[in-house]
Structures are given as structure tokens and as C-alpha cells.
Write an enzyme that holds these catalytic residues in place. Structure first.
Site, PDB file in Angstrom:
ATOM      1  N   GLN A  81       0.791  -1.231   0.000  1.00  0.00           N
ATOM      2  CA  GLN A  81       0.000   0.000   0.000  1.00  0.00           C
ATOM      3  C   GLN A  81       0.829   1.290   0.000  1.00  0.00           C
ATOM      4  O   GLN A  81       0.393   2.295  -0.570  1.00  0.00           O
ATOM      5  CB  GLN A  81      -0.961   0.010   1.192  1.00  0.00           C
ATOM      6  CG  GLN A  81      -1.974  -1.127   1.169  1.00  0.00           C
ATOM      7  CD  GLN A  81      -2.732  -1.242   2.496  1.00  0.00           C
ATOM      8  OE1 GLN A  81      -3.127  -0.263   3.105  1.00  0.00           O
ATOM      9  NE2 GLN A  81      -2.933  -2.479   2.946  1.00  0.00           N
ATOM     10  N   CYS A 199      -0.850   5.734   7.746  1.00  0.00           N
ATOM     11  CA  CYS A 199       0.090   6.684   7.141  1.00  0.00           C
ATOM     12  C   CYS A 199      -0.439   8.120   7.133  1.00  0.00           C
ATOM     13  O   CYS A 199      -0.930   8.608   6.111  1.00  0.00           O
ATOM     14  CB  CYS A 199       0.496   6.290   5.727  1.00  0.00           C
ATOM     15  SG  CYS A 199       1.940   7.242   5.209  1.00  0.00           S
ATOM     16  N   ASP A 333      -2.046  -2.170  11.943  1.00  0.00           N
ATOM     17  CA  ASP A 333      -3.092  -1.142  11.981  1.00  0.00           C
ATOM     18  C   ASP A 333      -4.252  -1.494  12.899  1.00  0.00           C
ATOM     19  O   ASP A 333      -4.951  -0.604  13.378  1.00  0.00           O
ATOM     20  CB  ASP A 333      -3.634  -0.909  10.560  1.00  0.00           C
ATOM     21  CG  ASP A 333      -2.609  -0.289   9.629  1.00  0.00           C
ATOM     22  OD1 ASP A 333      -1.495   0.028  10.095  1.00  0.00           O
ATOM     23  OD2 ASP A 333      -2.916  -0.125   8.433  1.00  0.00           O
ATOM     24  N   LYS A 341       0.153   4.529  12.276  1.00  0.00           N
ATOM     25  CA  LYS A 341      -0.074   3.211  11.674  1.00  0.00           C
ATOM     26  C   LYS A 341       0.618   3.130  10.309  1.00  0.00           C
ATOM     27  O   LYS A 341       0.129   3.691   9.329  1.00  0.00           O
ATOM     28  CB  LYS A 341      -1.578   2.967  11.520  1.00  0.00           C
ATOM     29  CG  LYS A 341      -2.304   2.892  12.868  1.00  0.00           C
ATOM     30  CD  LYS A 341      -3.794   2.693  12.686  1.00  0.00           C
ATOM     31  CE  LYS A 341      -4.549   2.728  14.004  1.00  0.00           C
ATOM     32  NZ  LYS A 341      -4.203   1.671  14.954  1.00  0.00           N
ATOM     33  N   ALA A 343       3.575   0.630   7.672  1.00  0.00           N
ATOM     34  CA  ALA A 343       4.293  -0.630   7.447  1.00  0.00           C
ATOM     35  C   ALA A 343       5.651  -0.585   8.149  1.00  0.00           C
ATOM     36  O   ALA A 343       6.173  -1.615   8.593  1.00  0.00           O
ATOM     37  CB  ALA A 343       4.478  -0.864   5.954  1.00  0.00           C
ATOM     38  N   CYS A 376       7.686   7.856   8.204  1.00  0.00           N
ATOM     39  CA  CYS A 376       6.830   8.367   7.141  1.00  0.00           C
ATOM     40  C   CYS A 376       7.696   9.076   6.113  1.00  0.00           C
ATOM     41  O   CYS A 376       8.187  10.182   6.382  1.00  0.00           O
ATOM     42  CB  CYS A 376       5.803   9.331   7.746  1.00  0.00           C
ATOM     43  SG  CYS A 376       4.608   9.880   6.533  1.00  0.00           S
TER      44      CYS A 376
END
Ligand SMILES: Cc1cc2nc3c(=O)[nH]c(=O)nc-3n(C[C@H](O)[C@H](O)[C@H](O)COP(=O)(O)OP(=O)(O)OC[C@H]3O[C@@H](n4cnc5c(N)ncnc54)[C@H](O)[C@@H]3O)c2cc1C
Length: 448
Positions: A81, A199, A333, A341, A343, A376
Site C-alpha cells: 500500500q 500513514c 493497523d 499506523k 508498514a 513516514c
């Protein structure tokens, strides 16, 4: 009847043809995979085959061996994602972001191709949508979260109109780039909802990519770009918030704080926002809008004894162990872990979870503590990125011995080219637990 059934099959299988499918009959997973409706016991049951579920499946499949671990996962496709920011920005394709689930499912686990419908942790039992009942010694819940487009009036119907996109769903992410390409001037709005989301940087990253695209294509001077966010800040970590607020000012990107999207009226091209401090309803005309939907815990978890008061899986924020059921862990998540939240967070959590659940299996105390590490990569244009990394206290926890608050081309390459490789060949194979080791090595052991 037969014709419409055939059409249904063709329509539902077509998107999958884009992915490398496993040859028919050549099931890579264990032949003991139970038939629908069967009762089966596993030492470890993992629910969810996303980033967290597959990573844990790889690790524990190796540890416990064939036939002892199952993953309950209904989807045929596994998506990376984080790439959807770049799909919406026209840099990558949706096809590049997905693989057939069969291809990422670890060889050592049984794949229960169904959704979990009920948790009964008192009985160590998971009931699945196909009637399969799984009992377990240990459970890992890794089911991601629920997108709630329907909580905004006018959605999801508005996605049938031009100029409306959303990077958060495989259904709508390609519409984002179409809307960016079609935009010839006017108002462009990017939203952030009044809920926790995955994210938290993604809603603004796509604005920066759109701004950059319109600048390169001589549309920018005809565009009014606004970022309408329910939050009172542009980013949760002070260091990066100051840099991003300055960047928005320099690039003439207007930030409207405390603006929560409540309605989209696509035939009039209007978006209605509620001001969260005054309650005032404000209508913004738009020519293009990117929507980040409200998000929340899955219904199946909300109604389960595993949930906290909101619906997230109620785990200890340091050990990842459930606060009431010691043989249950959660990551990613769907968990109550109070960090952003992502990866990247999943990677760091999986290392902790592996150590702590292994300790429990050996009748020891869980000794590893998660510090909330998350990351991020804030893409600020095609070719530049700020790599934000931080912990539970919203303090920067940067890997590289340079100021990561600066926009850098190297960080763009990391985001666009290196991270996908780390995901597919490191995280999903259970061989990547985040950059902690490298951070310490690069800082000669002096950092956290
Ligand atoms: C646009 C966008 C940009 C992002 N950018 C970044 C980024 O730059 N960096 C970063 O680190 N992260 C980013 N993320 C976030 C990241 O993708 C997620 O945090 C991560 O995928 C979470 O992993 P997970 O395993 O918890 O959930 P998921 O990967 O969502 O997996 C959940 C799985 O559970 C399955 N499931 C659902 N219901 C059931 C059920 N009833 N039974 C069984 N299985 C079920 C689902 O099918 C799915 O496979 C981004 C996400 C988006 C959408």
C-alpha cells in the site's frame, strides 16, 4: 443465467490476471490446508495476511515448522500500500504495487482462504466465513483497519464522477492521477479526516506530488491548492511540522486546520466541511478533490472480546501482548498501539512480537519493549523526500547520520526504489525488523 455467471467470473478474475498467479493446482501451501467447514487445531493462528500477518507467518513458520501455523486471509491479492502514493502521483502503476496472495504466502504455513467472523478467546477459537473453525495455542491478530468512505455523505458514489480520487483504496487510487492530469486550473482540495488513519503523511504527500506535476505542466499558476485537515497541526512531530508548514507557505499551499469533510456533492462539484471548533459548515467549490476517508477498527474486532473501548485489539504498548488474553498478540493497523499506523511500524513491531511470543512459548516472560518506532517518507515532489522517523513520544528517531528534515533526492530513491524491495524480500520474508540495528551502527551505538 449461465452467461451472467460466466460474465461474473470473467469480471472478477480480470484484475487478477495482471498479477503473477500460481499455476492451477500447484498449491504452494501445505496439503493439510483444511477444507471449508473443517475443524482444525494450530499451534499458532495468524488472522490477516497483510504486511504484519505475512511477516509473522514467515518468521513463525520457520520456527514452528510445517502444519503448525495458519494464516486466515480472504484476499487473492496482496498490495504494497505505501506505493499507492506514487500510483496516485503517476510515478508507479497499481500493478506494480500488488502480487498474487499465493505468491507471498509463506511455504511453511497453511492458508485458510476465508475471513475471520468471530473470535472466542476464552475457547481459543476463531470461526471463519466458510465455516472453518480453528482452535489455537497462540493467536496473532493482524487484520488492518476499515475504510469508511460511507461516513461522508455523497461517498462512495462521488467516485463515479471525474475529478475525485483517493489513494487509500485500490478501487480509487488510479482515479487520483486521472484527476491530476485532467485538472486545468481552479480549486484543488486535499482532505484529512477526523479519525486515526494509516500513514498520516499520505494525505499531504499526494498534494505535494500534484503541485509538482502542475508546476511541470504549466498549470500551477491557475491552481488554488488547499489542504483541509481535521487536525490542528500539519504533522504530529514538531520538527517535521515546522518544516512542512514552511514548505506549504513557500509553495502557496493553503492549510485550513480543523476542517473535516462531511459531504461531497459531485454534480455541483462542492465539498462541505465542518469546522471542528466552531461547528460551522463551510462549502468549498472544487475542480479536483483527493479524499482521505474516515477509518476505524473492523466490525468483527469491535464486537469481539479482544477489543478495547474503541475496537482496536487491546494490547500492551511495549510487549504487544493482549492485556487480558496472554496467548494473544496483535500488531499493525488493527492494534491499539498508540503510534502512527505504518508498514515501517509493523516491521519494528514484528521483531518485538517474535521475541516476546517466542519467550511465552518457552514459558518465559516477554522481555522486549517496543518504543513506538514508526516512519513516514514525506514525498515533497517527484524526486525529493523528507524521511520522518519517530517514536511514541513524537521525538525524531532518525536512522541516518544526516539531518533527515531536509528534502533529499537520496530519500526519494529510498522511498521509490529501495523500500519496495525491502518490503517484498525483507519484511514479507520475515527478515526485516526495521532499521534499529543500522541506526545504532551508524551512530556508533550512541543513539537509541
Ligand atoms: C496511500 C497509503 C500510503 C501509505 N504510505 C506508507 C508509507 O509511506 N510508509 C509506511 O510504512 N506505511 C505506509 N502506509 C501504511 C501501510 O500500508 C499500513 O500501515 C500497513 O499495510 C499495515 O499493515 P497491516 O498488516 O496491519 O494491515 P494490512 O496490510 O492492511 O493487512 C490487513 C490484512 O487483513 C486482511 N483482513 C481483513 N479482514 C479480515 C478478516 N475478517 N479475516 C482475515 N483477514 C482479514 C486484509 O485482507 C489484509 O490482507 C500507507 C498506506 C496507504 C493506504
Amino acid at each position: 443465467m449461465a452467461c451472467s455467471a460466466l460474465r461474473t467470473v470473467v469480471l472478477t478474475t480480470r484484475p487478477l490476471l495482471q498479477f503473477r498467479a500460481a499455476p492451477a493446482g500447484a498449491l504452494h501451501f501445505s496439503t493439510t490446508t483444511p477444507a471449508a467447514g473443517e475443524k482444525k487445531h494450530y499451534k499458532l493462528c495468524i488472522v490477516g495476511g497483510g504486511a504484519a500477518g505475512i511477516s509473522n507467518g514467515s518468521k513463525f513458520g520457520r520456527k514452528l515448522g510445517q502444519g503448525n501455523v495458519c494464516i486466515v486471509e480472504p484476499s487473492e491479492v496482496h498490495y504494497y500500500q505505501p506505493m499507492w502514493t506514487l500510483v496516485g502521483g503517476g510515478v508507479k502503476s497499481l500493478t506494480q504495487s500488488g502480487k498474487a496472495m499465493a505468491d507471498v504466502m509463506p511455504q511453511t504455513v497453511d492458508w485458510i482462504k476465508a475471513g475471520a467472523e468471530e473470535f472466542s478467546p476464552e475457547n481459543n477459537l476463531v470461526r471463519c466465513s466458510d465455516g472453518t473453525e480453528i482452535t489455537y495455542d497462540y493467536l496473532i491478530v493482524a487484520m488492518g483497519l476499515q475504510l469508511h468512505y460511507e461516513k461522508v455523505k455523497g461517498l462512495p458514489e462521488a467516485f463515479q464522477y471525474d475529478g475525485v480520487g483517493s489513494n487509500f483504496s485500490s478501487k480509487y487510487v488510479e482515479k487520483t492521477f486521472r484527476a491530476i492530469q485532467d485538472f486545468k486550473g481552479g480549486n484543488a482540495i486535499f482532505t484529512f479526516p477526523n479519525t486515526p488513519i494509516k500513514c498520516a503523511g499520505a494525505p499531504q504527500k499526494i498534494m505535494y506530488l500534484a503541485d509538482d506535476y502542475w508546476t511541470r505542466n504549466n498549470v500551477r499558476d491557475k491552481a488554488n491548492i488547499s489542504y483541509n485537515t481535521a487536525l490542528p497541526v500539519v504533522f504530529g512531530v514538531k520538527k517535521y511540522a515546522a518544516i512542512l508548514a514552511d514548505l506549504c507557505q513557500r509553495r502557496n499551499l493553503k492549510i485550513n486546520y480543523r476542517h473535516n469533510l462531511v459531504e461531497v456533492i459531485p454534480d455541483k462539484k462542492e465539498a462541505v466541511f465542518e469546522h471542528l471548533d466552531t461547528g460551522e459548515k463551510i462549502t468549498f467549490p472544487y475542480d479536483m478533490i483527493h479524499i482521505t476517508p474516515p477509518m476505524g477498527p473492523l466490525e468483527v474486532l469491535k464486537k469481539s472480546p479482544l477489543a478495547d473501548s474503541v475496537g482496536w485489539v487491546d494490547v500492551d504498548k511495549q510487549t504487544l501482548q493482549h492485556v487480558r488474553y496472554p496467548n494473544v498478540f496483535s500488531t499493525g493497523d488493527c492494534s491499539s498501539l498508540p503510534t502512527s499506523k505504518t508498514a515501517a511500524a509493523v516491521a519494528a513491531q514484528c521483531g518485538i512480537l517474535y521475541n516476546n511470543l517466542s519467550a511465552i512459548m518457552d514459558s518465559q516472560e516477554p522481555g522486549k519493549k517496543y518504543d513506538g518506532y514508526t516512519s513516514c517518507p514525506l514525498v515533497t515532489s517527484r524526486g525529493k523526500c523528507i524521511l520522518a522517523e519517530f517514536d511514541y513520544d513524537l521525538q525524531p528517531l532518525e536512522t541516518f547520520p544526516v539531518d533527515q528534515g531536509k528534502e533529499r533526492r537520496t530519500m526519494w530513491h529510498l522511498k521509490a526504489n529501495v523500500m519496495p524491495e525491502i518490503y517484498w524480500t525483507g519484511l514479507l520474508k520475515g527478515r526485516w525488523a526495521g532499521p534499529g540495528f543500522y541506526r545504532k551502527a551508524m551512530r556508533l551505538g550512541m543513539g537509541k
